[in-house]
Design a protein around this motif. Structure first.
Motif, PDB file in Angstrom:
ATOM      1  N   MET B 113      33.910  43.304  -1.627  1.00  0.00           N
ATOM      2  CA  MET B 113      33.555  41.924  -1.956  1.00  0.00           C
ATOM      3  C   MET B 113      32.200  41.594  -1.353  1.00  0.00           C
ATOM      4  O   MET B 113      31.859  42.087  -0.277  1.00  0.00           O
ATOM      5  N   ARG B 150      21.625  36.156   1.985  1.00  0.00           N
ATOM      6  CA  ARG B 150      22.290  37.443   1.776  1.00  0.00           C
ATOM      7  C   ARG B 150      23.681  37.264   1.162  1.00  0.00           C
ATOM      8  O   ARG B 150      24.512  38.158   1.228  1.00  0.00           O
ATOM      9  N   HIS B 152      24.921  37.322  -1.738  1.00  0.00           N
ATOM     10  CA  HIS B 152      25.389  38.207  -2.808  1.00  0.00           C
ATOM     11  C   HIS B 152      25.488  39.656  -2.367  1.00  0.00           C
ATOM     12  O   HIS B 152      25.854  40.524  -3.147  1.00  0.00           O
ATOM     13  N   ALA B 153      25.116  39.930  -1.114  1.00  0.00           N
ATOM     14  CA  ALA B 153      25.099  41.323  -0.655  1.00  0.00           C
ATOM     15  C   ALA B 153      26.506  41.789  -0.318  1.00  0.00           C
ATOM     16  O   ALA B 153      27.360  41.016   0.115  1.00  0.00           O
ATOM     17  N   TYR B 154      26.739  43.065  -0.565  1.00  0.00           N
ATOM     18  CA  TYR B 154      27.996  43.682  -0.135  1.00  0.00           C
ATOM     19  C   TYR B 154      27.846  44.112   1.328  1.00  0.00           C
ATOM     20  O   TYR B 154      26.733  44.365   1.798  1.00  0.00           O
ATOM     21  N   ALA B 156      28.150  46.812   2.874  1.00  0.00           N
ATOM     22  CA  ALA B 156      27.407  48.055   3.114  1.00  0.00           C
ATOM     23  C   ALA B 156      25.901  47.836   3.059  1.00  0.00           C
ATOM     24  O   ALA B 156      25.135  48.671   3.524  1.00  0.00           O
ATOM     25  N   GLN B 157      25.484  46.699   2.478  1.00  0.00           N
ATOM     26  CA  GLN B 157      24.055  46.441   2.368  1.00  0.00           C
ATOM     27  C   GLN B 157      23.551  45.552   3.503  1.00  0.00           C
ATOM     28  O   GLN B 157      22.401  45.127   3.493  1.00  0.00           O
TER      29      GLN B 157
END
Ligand SMILES: Nc1ncnc2c1ncn2[C@@H]1O[C@H](COP(=O)(O)OP(=O)(O)O)[C@@H](O)[C@H]1O
Ligand SMILES: [Mg+2]
Lengths: 324, 283
Positions: B113, B150, B152-154, B156-157
């Motif tokens: 997510m 940030r 919208h970042a997953y 892992a990013q």
């Protein structure tokens, strides 16, 4: 090697420091020999397909592929049974996997016995048994178990049964095929699902529970979606294997199925080989479709694991930095 | 047993004689701890002293063998029916946990997510909030922890520090009465520690009740109302940070703090970065 697009400020710009590498690549002689061999083999195969009179592409193979009973067998016996039994197999398999992981010994042992039983039985034999189940159970009723004890005790004449099936009729139908193949599939899917669930870090379940999710919700919302990443690729394998296993439906016996219908045409027209080719072509098409579905599912469940690009992330970072 | 001071206002967290064993080894040997509303308590102690286990007992991620834990006057994990305890079911325990936020050493963000989805998951799924409203609230919370850009970042990013800040926002989304932090900065690169501590400091300033397991001495010294020093499953010493950290009485506390100071002196970069962050927030 393509010409590099290193930014101007790269160190290579400096005088008397080594610049970009423009080396002679290694010659892979062995690879080129292999390429030539493969090209010759492909040409020979194409030649065989096109010139050998036994193939009869246009007068048997292609017409047979689109005959009405073949198409009906393809849709009902092959596609519907594949999808139905995979749905049953996945749903039941996940339940069995969760039971297997339960701290309750009865649940986990039941799940183990299920897997043991259905993995050991050949699908052909299982379908044969389902087709002949009427010998032991002529009718299957859905209602209150052991209701006859209660009706005897109370002196009632009516029964507590809601729905009844004729086993013979069900057993040899599409539903019987879905049931047999689905039950068998569930045993394999249970192992796949269990591996998937175990692959998810325990911290995920704990974080979900710490947020106030019940165990069931944490499993559905957090653990299973992540487990899917591990579950989907082997499930794609299973689905493709299932397409092929629908040719076993004749054990029920049920003839509404792709291969049986094509073989029937083959024996009628004495063109056995061309219809086998027709079957091969249809199975290749189905296999390709399922592989495409698998690809999209992998994309879907790979979200956040680097399989897809998320919006709002600049891919520039990886390229621009350290340009050598 | 059950009449333990229900009448005078109980502290938000009221733990009495908590014991817990793993496979016959007693890990918690009778912990008593009270945390008042708005208080920040830092739990210090060497590795293996039972700090994590105690935090997990508070929100029932571990079941306790003995003692009682009340949070906001509610007995955790059991229903007290006329002195006889009945273990609560899964749903009832889940409901008790809603008011307690927890941040883990390894963040445990949901990797499938985005940051926003992580934050709005519990409000929507657990409290049944309207999704559009929850999304708005989630963005606000992400802004509060400095990560609006940030959203919208997953996971892992995101960097470790950003992940932990999202994890804090995720916990806050349930509007908890109590926040538990289990070494929230221990898995971070030293230069990322400051940004997480800054968020926690703001949270403390806003009056959140917090129990924080940490090895960050300067955070304990400056933010905690009380530090509790644990070792071997018992509370050895507790009091205001000025007293316990600067003038420890018990030899084990002294030895532990000496070791910590030693580590800090050896160029533990975390504290070096913390300073500017501190200045920013406490002018
Ligand atoms: N799930 C578990 N099973 C067995 N032993 C555990 C478990 N969790 C913690 N322990 C043990 O309990 C002790 C206290 O652990 P923990 O609470 O993690 O300490 P701390 O957080 O202070 O480092 C350790 O000796 C640890 O090995
Ligand atoms: Mg710990």
């Amino acid at each position: 090697m393509s010409p590099s697009e290193a930014p101007a400020e790269a160190p290579s710009a400096a005088p008397d420091r080594p610049g970009l590498i423009d080396a002679v690549p290694v010659r892979h002689v062995g690879r080129w020999v292999a390429v030539v061999v493969i090209a010759v083999l492909v040409a020979m195969f194409a030649h065989l397909l096109l010139t050998n009179a036994a193939f009869r592409w246009t007068d048997v193979t292609f017409p047979a592929m689109v005959q009405a009973p073949v198409i009906e067998g393809l849709i009902r016996g092959t596609i519907v049974v594949t999808i139905g039994s995979m749905l049953l197999g996945v749903a039941l398999g996940v339940v069995i996997a969760i039971m297997r992981l339960s701290p309750n010994k009865v649940l986990s042992y039941t799940s183990w016995v299920y897997t043991w039983f259905f993995r050991a039985i050949p699908r052909y034999v299982l379908l044969f048994i389902i087709g002949n189940l009427a010998v032991v159970l002529p009718r299957i009723d859905i209602g209150i178990p052991f209701d006859f004890i209660a009706t005897d005790l109370l002196g009632l004449s009516s029964s507590f049964r809601l729905l009844g099936f004729d086993t013979q009729q069900i057993g040899t139908s599409i539903a019987g095929g879905i049931l047999g193949l689905g039950l068998s599939e569930a045993a394999y899917m249970a192992e796949i699902a269990r591996a998937g669930i175990l692959s998810v870090d325990r911290g995920q379940d704990e974080a979900a529970q710490a947020l106030g999710m019940s165990r069931g919700k944490a499993m559905r919302r957090i653990v299973l979606p992540q487990a899917m990443r591990v579950i989907v690729p082997p499930t794609g394998n299973e689905a493709i294997a299932m397409v092929k296993d629908t040719s076993l439906l004749i054990a029920l016996p049920l003839g509404t199925e792709l291969f049986f219908q094509l073989r029937a045409i083959g024996s009628r027209t004495f063109a056995v080989f061309p219809v086998a080719v027709a079957a091969t072509l249809w199975y290749l098409v189905l296999g390709s479709v399922f592989m495409a579905v698998q690809y999209f599912l992998e994309q879907r469940f790979g979200r956040g694991f680097g399989a897809t690009k998320a919006p709002g992330v600049q891919p520039v970072v990886a390229v621009g930095q350290g340009g050598r | 047993m059950s009449e333990t001071a229900q009448a005078p206002p109980m502290p938000l967290v009221h733990a009495v004689n908590v014991t817990k064993s793993f496979h016959g080894t007693e890990v918690l040997k009778g912990i008593d701890m009270d945390v008042d509303r708005g208080q920040v308590v830092c739990l210090l102690g060497p590795s293996g002293s039972g700090k994590t286990t105690f935090l997990r007992c508070i929100n029932q991620l571990e079941t306790i063998d003995g003692g009682r834990i009340w949070v906001d006057g509610v007995l955790m994990g059991y229903d007290d029916r006329a002195g006889r305890l009945h273990r609560l079911g899964d749903k009832a325990i889940a409901a008790q946990r809603r008011d307690i936020g927890m941040c883990f050493q390894r963040f445990n963000l949901f990797p499938h997510m985005t940051a926003t989805e992580n934050v709005l998951e519990a409000p929507v799924q657990v409290r049944g909030e309207n999704k559009a409203q929850a999304r708005k609230d989630a963005l606000e919370l992400l802004e509060q922890v400095g990560l609006a850009d940030r959203c919208h970042a997953y996971p892992a990013q995101l960097s470790g520090g950003q992940q932990q800040r999202v994890a804090i926002a995720r916990a806050l989304a349930m509007k908890p009465k109590l926040m538990l932090f289990d070494e929230p900065t221990s898995a971070l690169d030293p230069e990322l520690v400051g940004e997480v501590l800054a968020v926690m400091r703001e949270l403390a300033d806003d009056g959140m009740t917090m129990i924080v397991v940490t090895h960050e001495m300067s955070f304990a010294r400056e933010v905690a109302d009380r530090v509790v020093f644990m070792d071997g499953g018992v509370v050895i010493e507790q009091g205001p940070p000025a007293v316990v950290i600067s003038d420890p009485q018990h030899p084990r506390t002294k030895a532990f703090l000496q070791r910590m100071r030693h580590e800090e002196a050896e160029g533990h970069a975390g504290s070096a970065v913390e300073v500017p962050a501190d200045d920013e927030l406490t002018p």
